[in-house]
Design a protein around this motif. Structure first.
Motif, PDB file in Angstrom:
ATOM      1  N   LEU A   1      88.686  24.261  50.697  1.00 36.86           N
ATOM      2  CA  LEU A   1      87.771  24.423  51.825  1.00 36.86           C
ATOM      3  C   LEU A   1      86.396  24.847  51.312  1.00 36.86           C
ATOM      4  N   ALA A   2      86.404  25.794  50.361  1.00 36.85           N
ATOM      5  CA  ALA A   2      85.149  26.309  49.835  1.00 36.85           C
ATOM      6  C   ALA A   2      84.373  25.220  49.104  1.00 36.85           C
ATOM      7  N   LEU A   3      85.120  24.212  48.555  1.00 39.46           N
ATOM      8  CA  LEU A   3      84.441  23.096  47.892  1.00 39.46           C
ATOM      9  C   LEU A   3      83.563  22.325  48.876  1.00 39.46           C
ATOM     10  N   LEU A   4      83.947  22.377  50.160  1.00 37.93           N
ATOM     11  CA  LEU A   4      83.234  21.587  51.163  1.00 37.93           C
ATOM     12  C   LEU A   4      81.977  22.279  51.668  1.00 37.93           C
ATOM     13  N   VAL A   5      81.845  23.593  51.378  1.00 41.05           N
ATOM     14  CA  VAL A   5      80.698  24.329  51.922  1.00 41.05           C
ATOM     15  C   VAL A   5      79.473  24.068  51.059  1.00 41.05           C
ATOM     16  N   PRO A   6      78.391  23.528  51.644  1.00 38.34           N
ATOM     17  CA  PRO A   6      77.193  23.303  50.844  1.00 38.34           C
ATOM     18  C   PRO A   6      76.560  24.640  50.445  1.00 38.34           C
ATOM     19  N   PRO A   7      75.931  24.697  49.268  1.00 42.62           N
ATOM     20  CA  PRO A   7      75.418  25.985  48.790  1.00 42.62           C
ATOM     21  C   PRO A   7      74.329  26.566  49.699  1.00 42.62           C
ATOM     22  N   GLN A   8      73.672  25.726  50.487  1.00 39.59           N
ATOM     23  CA  GLN A   8      72.606  26.233  51.351  1.00 39.59           C
ATOM     24  C   GLN A   8      73.156  27.090  52.484  1.00 39.59           C
ATOM     25  N   VAL A   9      74.412  26.842  52.870  1.00 39.98           N
ATOM     26  CA  VAL A   9      74.958  27.547  54.036  1.00 39.98           C
ATOM     27  C   VAL A   9      74.992  29.063  53.854  1.00 39.98           C
ATOM     28  N   PRO A  10      75.532  29.565  52.728  1.00 39.27           N
ATOM     29  CA  PRO A  10      75.568  31.034  52.601  1.00 39.27           C
ATOM     30  C   PRO A  10      74.270  31.628  52.066  1.00 39.27           C
ATOM     31  N   ALA A  11      73.194  30.842  51.956  1.00 38.75           N
ATOM     32  CA  ALA A  11      71.969  31.328  51.314  1.00 38.75           C
ATOM     33  C   ALA A  11      71.401  32.552  52.021  1.00 38.75           C
ATOM     34  N   ILE A  12      71.339  32.503  53.345  1.00 39.37           N
ATOM     35  CA  ILE A  12      70.711  33.614  54.069  1.00 39.37           C
ATOM     36  C   ILE A  12      71.547  34.891  53.991  1.00 39.37           C
ATOM     37  N   PRO A  13      72.857  34.838  54.255  1.00 42.60           N
ATOM     38  CA  PRO A  13      73.644  36.067  54.071  1.00 42.60           C
ATOM     39  C   PRO A  13      73.556  36.617  52.646  1.00 42.60           C
ATOM     40  N   LEU A  14      73.564  35.717  51.651  1.00 42.82           N
ATOM     41  CA  LEU A  14      73.459  36.178  50.267  1.00 42.82           C
ATOM     42  C   LEU A  14      72.112  36.862  50.043  1.00 42.82           C
ATOM     43  N   TYR A  15      71.069  36.257  50.594  1.00 42.33           N
ATOM     44  CA  TYR A  15      69.729  36.819  50.429  1.00 42.33           C
ATOM     45  C   TYR A  15      69.684  38.227  51.006  1.00 42.33           C
TER      46      TYR A  15
ATOM     47  N   LEU B   1      71.100  45.360  48.448  1.00 46.70           N
ATOM     48  CA  LEU B   1      71.474  45.968  47.162  1.00 46.70           C
ATOM     49  C   LEU B   1      70.256  46.178  46.271  1.00 46.70           C
ATOM     50  N   ASP B   2      69.128  45.762  46.755  1.00 46.02           N
ATOM     51  CA  ASP B   2      67.879  45.895  46.008  1.00 46.02           C
ATOM     52  C   ASP B   2      67.931  45.132  44.685  1.00 46.02           C
ATOM     53  N   LEU B   3      68.530  43.974  44.710  1.00 47.03           N
ATOM     54  CA  LEU B   3      68.664  43.180  43.497  1.00 47.03           C
ATOM     55  C   LEU B   3      67.796  41.927  43.503  1.00 47.03           C
ATOM     56  N   LEU B   4      67.055  41.719  44.575  1.00 46.40           N
ATOM     57  CA  LEU B   4      66.225  40.510  44.618  1.00 46.40           C
ATOM     58  C   LEU B   4      65.213  40.546  43.493  1.00 46.40           C
ATOM     59  N   ASP B   5      64.770  39.359  43.076  1.00 49.68           N
ATOM     60  CA  ASP B   5      63.806  39.240  42.002  1.00 49.68           C
ATOM     61  C   ASP B   5      64.305  39.886  40.708  1.00 49.68           C
ATOM     62  N   SER B   6      65.556  39.547  40.342  1.00 49.20           N
ATOM     63  CA  SER B   6      66.105  39.998  39.058  1.00 49.20           C
ATOM     64  C   SER B   6      67.040  38.892  38.565  1.00 49.20           C
ATOM     65  N   TYR B   7      67.447  39.015  37.300  1.00 49.42           N
ATOM     66  CA  TYR B   7      68.417  38.035  36.802  1.00 49.42           C
ATOM     67  C   TYR B   7      69.687  38.047  37.659  1.00 49.42           C
ATOM     68  N   ALA B   8      70.086  39.276  38.031  1.00 47.62           N
ATOM     69  CA  ALA B   8      71.316  39.407  38.807  1.00 47.62           C
ATOM     70  C   ALA B   8      71.249  38.587  40.092  1.00 47.62           C
ATOM     71  N   ALA B   9      70.055  38.489  40.680  1.00 47.64           N
ATOM     72  CA  ALA B   9      69.914  37.743  41.927  1.00 47.64           C
ATOM     73  C   ALA B   9      70.275  36.276  41.725  1.00 47.64           C
TER      74      ALA B   9
END
Lengths: 378, 276
Positions: free
Chosen positions: B114-128, B134-142
Motif C-alpha cells: 500500500l505504501a508503495l502506492l503513496v506518492p512522495p508528495q502526499v506526506p510532504a506537508i505533515p513531514l514538513y 522538531l526544529d530540524l528544518l534546514d539541516s542534513y537530517a531534514a
C-alpha cells in the motif's frame, strides 16, 4: 552422544494433522532410519527433533532431558540437509568452522579486526582451525578447504555438509535425505562412508529417507511412517520377515510383496482363488495373503498362472505372471538358472513357500505352514 | 545456437539503437554545450564539437561561481546516509516478511504494498510540520530522515529473500545463529546482487531528488546537487549556459558511474544465484 526420545508427538498445519502421537526411542549410538513415502511427515518429525519446528503435542527428550521448548541452537544437534545448505558465500574452511565460531567466539570477538588483536580470540581461532583441519582430513577435504561450495561436485558438497555437522561433536546427527541429490554410484559410496563414520564416532543418527534400500542397508533399526503415524519400528531383517501391517509389507521390499485376496476355509486352511494353499490361519474378516516375490515356488501344483513378462537382471530374474482366476499380476523372483527355460505365454503353477496373513484392518495375523502331507507320498 | 534470420535481427537492433539514441541525445547536447563558448551555444548550426574549445573555462566557472564541490559532497553524504538507513531497516524487515512466520505478516506486507502506492508528495506537508516542530528544518537530517525507510527496498529484498532456500536458514539456526545474525551473516551476503541493484536505484533517486530538498533546505551550504544547479541558474538568471551545463555534466557523472558499476554487479548477481 545422546539418546533421543519422543513421546506422543503431534503436529498440525492449520487443520491438517501431519503427525499423530508419534513415540519413538533412539538409543545412544544407534542408527535409526525414518522411512516413509513423501509427505508422510518424516521430515517434519526430524525438524521437530531439531527444534526448527514446534509441535502441538508431545515431548522431545535428549538424554532424558526435556528439550521440547528449547530453540534449535540450544539443543546441540547437527543436521545434514538434502540440499546440503552450505553457505554459498563462504569457503569450505569457513563453512566447517562456522558452527564452532558461533559457539566459542562471543559476538565482539568474531569480526576479523578485534579478533586478530585479542590474544584470547586468537587462541580460540587457532583451536578452531586445528579442529577444522582434522575433520577435513578425515573426510578427505583438505585440498578443497579454500574453495567455495559452487566449485565443488555433489559428492564433495555432501562431505562438506557432513564435516560441518561433525566438527562440533553434536549430541546426535539428524540427516534429511542427504544422499538423494547424488548419482547412483556416489550414493553407494556415500552410504558406506556415513555408516563407517557413524560406527567410528559411535554417533546417534536419525536418518530420514524414502528409499527403503538405503534405510535397510544403513540402519540398525528402521521406523516406517505413513500418513503421520509410526507403523513399525524394527531392525531391517525383522521388518522384512515380520511386517506388522499391510502398509509396512507393501512399503518394504522391492519388488513389493504380492497381496492376494484370500479365504480362510475349513479348518483354517488358506485358499486363494479357490486353490487351497499349504497354510492355515485364524478366521478373520477380509483376509489377504502376502507373498514375497522370492517366496514363490514353481511346480506342478498350486495357483495356475500365465507368464506375461520376464526381466532378466543378471543376478536374478523377475517374472510377471497373471493368475488364471482373476488376472491379478504377481511378481516372482527366481535365480537365473531357474528361469532359464521359461518364455512369455507359458503356463505356470505357483505355490508360496512362505506367506503372511493380514486381516481387514491390515494387521498381521499368525499363519502356520500346513505340514507337507503330499511330501509323505513322494 | 541456431542461426536466426538476419532481417528481423537487423530491424530489432535498428529499433533499439533509435531508442537508445533518443535517450542519450539530451546528455550529448548537455556535454556538447558544456564544451562551447557562449557565442557558439546558440549558433544556428548545431555541431557536436566546438570550433573553439571553452571546456576549461566552463568547468572552472562551474566550480568557482557556486560551491559545486560542496553540493557534490552534500549529495554523497545525504545519499550514503539514506542508503545506509534504508538497508539497515529493509534487510531485517524483508527477512521477517519473507522467512519468518508471525501473526500479522500478511497485513504487514499488504501495508508495504500500500505504501508503495503513496506518492512522495502526499506526506510532504505533515513531514514538513513534524520536522519544523522538531526544529530540524534546514539541516542534513531534514533531507535524510523522511527517506530512512524505503518500502520499495523492503519489497525488493523480500522478493529476493524468498528465493533463498529455507534449508540454508535452518542450517544457520542449527549452527547457532540468532535471527539477527542470520540476517546479516547469511541473508545479506547472498543478497549482495539485489542490494547492489537497490543501492544503485536508491542513489539515483536520492541524488536526483529535487522536490523535498527544495522544501526542506534554505541554506546554500546544505544544498544537494540538483538544488545547487537551481541556485546556479537563479544566480546567473539563466544567461550563462556553458558553466550551467558543465555543472549539470559534473552532477550527472556519478549517476552514470553508479549505473555502470551496478550493471556489473547485476551480472555477477545472476551468476551467483545460479549456484544451488
Amino acid at each position: 552422544m545422546a539418546s533421543v526420545s519422543l513421546e506422543g508427538i503431534g503436529k498440525r498445519f492449520g487443520a491438517t494433522p501431519v503427525l499423530q502421537g508419534v513415540s519413538l526411542d533412539v538409543a545412544d549410538g544407534e542408527f535409526l532410519a525414518l522411512l516413509g513415502p513423501s509427505g508422510c511427515g518424516k521430515s517434519t518429525l526430524l525438524r521437530i527433533i531439531a527444534g526448527l519446528e514446534g509441535c502441538n503435542a508431545g515431548t522431545v527428550r535428549l538424554d532424558g532431558q526435556d528439550v521440547t521448548e528449547l530453540p534449535a541452537k540450544a539443543r546441540n544437534l547437527a543436521m545434514v540437509f538434502q540440499s546440503y545448505a552450505l553457505y554459498p558465500h563462504m569457503t569450505v574452511r569457513r563453512n566447517i568452522a562456522a558452527p564452532l565460531e558461533l559457539r566459542r567466539l562471543s559476538a565482539w570477538r568474531r569480526p576479523p579486526l578485534p579478533g586478530a588483536l585479542l590474544p584470547s580470540a586468537r587462541a580460540i581461532r587457532a583451536g578452531i582451525a586445528a579442529e577444522v583441519a582434522q575433520v577435513a582430513e578425515s573426510l578427505g577435504l583438505s585440498a578443497l578447504l579454500d574453495r567455495r561450495p559452487a566449485q565443488l561436485s555433489g559428492g564433495q558438497r555432501q562431505r562438506v555438509a557432513l564435516a560441518r555437522a561433525m566438527v562440533r561433536r553434536p549430541a546426535a546427527f539428524l540427516m534429511d535425505e542427504p544422499l538423494s541429490n547424488l548419482d547412483a554410484r556416489l550414493r553407494g559410496e556415500a552410504r558406506e562412508e556415513i555408516v563407517a563414520l557413524q560406527r567410528r564416532l559411535g554417533a546417534t543418527v536419525i536418518y530420514v529417507t524414502h528409499d527403503q534400500a538405503e534405510a535397510m542397508a544403513m540402519a540398525d533399526r528402521v521406523a516406517v511412517m505413513q500418513a503421520g503415524r509410526l507403523l513399525q519400528v524394527a531392525p531391517p531383517q525383522a521388518l522384512y520377515d515380520a511386517p506388522a501391517s499391510l502398509e509396512v509389507a507393501r512399503f518394504v521390499g522391492s519388488p513389493p510383496m504380492n497381496i492376494l485376496p484370500a479365504r480362510i476355509g475349513l479348518g483354517g486352511r488358506v485358499e486363494v482363488e479357490g486353490v487351497a494353499l499349504p497354510f492355515h490361519g485364524p478366521a478373520c474378516p477380509g483376509p489377504r495373503l502376502g507373498v514375497r516375490p522370492e517366496a514363490w515356488a514353481l511346480g506342478a501344483e498350486g495357483l495356475p498362472a500365465r507368464l506375461s513378462r520376464i526381466e532378466r537382471l543378471g543376478a536374478e530374474a523377475i517374472l510377471h505372471a497373471a493368475l488364471a482366476g482373476s488376472g491379478t499380476v504377481v511378481t516372482v523372483r527366481l535365480a537365473p538358472e531357474q528361469a532359464a527355460g521359461l518364455s512369455p505365454g507359458q503356463a505356470l503353477h505357483l505355490t508360496p513357500r512362505a506367506a503372511h496373513l493380514f486381516d481387514e484392518e491390515g494387521l498381521r495375523r499368525p499363519l502356520h505352514a500346513t505340514l507337507p502331507q503330499h511330501a509323505d507320498h513322494g | 545456437m541456431a542461426r536466426r534470420a538476419l532481417l528481423p535481427e537487423i530491424i530489432r537492433h535498428a529499433v533499439l539503437i533509435m531508442g537508445a539514441a533518443a535517450m542519450v541525445s539530451p546528455f550529448v547536447v548537455m556535454v556538447a554545450i558544456s564544451l562551447k563558448p557562449p557565442g557558439e551555444i546558440f549558433a544556428p548550426q548545431f555541431s557536436l564539437l566546438p570550433q573553439q574549445w571553452h571546456a576549461f573555462e566552463n568547468y572552472r566557472d562551474a566550480f568557482t561561481r557556486v560551491p559545486l564541490a560542496r553540493f557534490l559532497l552534500n549529495g554523497f553524504l545525504v545519499t550514503f546516509c539514506i542508503f545506509a538507513a534504508q538497508a539497515a531497516t529493509a534487510l531485517p524487515m524483508a527477512y521477517a516478511l519473507a522467512k519468518l512466520r508471525w501473526a500479522g505478516r500478511g497485513a504487514a506486507f499488504a501495508l508495504v504494498l500500500l505504501a508503495l502506492l503513496v506518492p512522495p508528495q502526499v506526506p510532504a506537508i505533515p513531514l514538513y510540520i513534524a520536522l519544523w516542530q522538531l526544529d530540524l528544518l534546514d539541516s542534513y537530517a531534514a533531507i535524510i530522515l523522511p527517506s530512512t525507510i524505503s518500502v520499495f527496498g523492503i519489497f525488493l529484498m523480500r522478493q529476493f529473500f524468498r528465493t533463498v532456500p529455507d534449508d540454508l536458514i535452518a542450517a544457520a539456526r542449527m549452527d547457532g545463529m540468532s535471527e539477527f545474525a542470520i540476517t546479516w551473516r547469511i541473508m545479506l551476503p547472498t543478497a549482495y546482487p539485489a542490494l547492489a541493484a537497490f543501492a544503485c536505484l536508491s542513489f539515483i533517486w536520492n541524488w536526483n531528488e529535487f522536490f523535498w530538498p527544495y522544501i526542506a533546505i534554505q541554506s546554500e551550504h546544505l544544498a544537494t546537487p540538483p538544488l545547487g544547479i537551481a541556485f546556479f541558474s537563479n544566480v546567473e538568471a539563466g544567461t550563462n549556459w556553458g558553466p550551467l551545463m558543465a555543472a549539470a555534466t559534473v552532477v550527472t557523472a556519478p549517476l552514470a558511474l553508479a549505473f555502470l558499476l551496478a550493471q556489473r554487479a547485476f551480472v555477477r548477481g545472476v551468476t551467483m544465484t545460479g549456484l544451488k
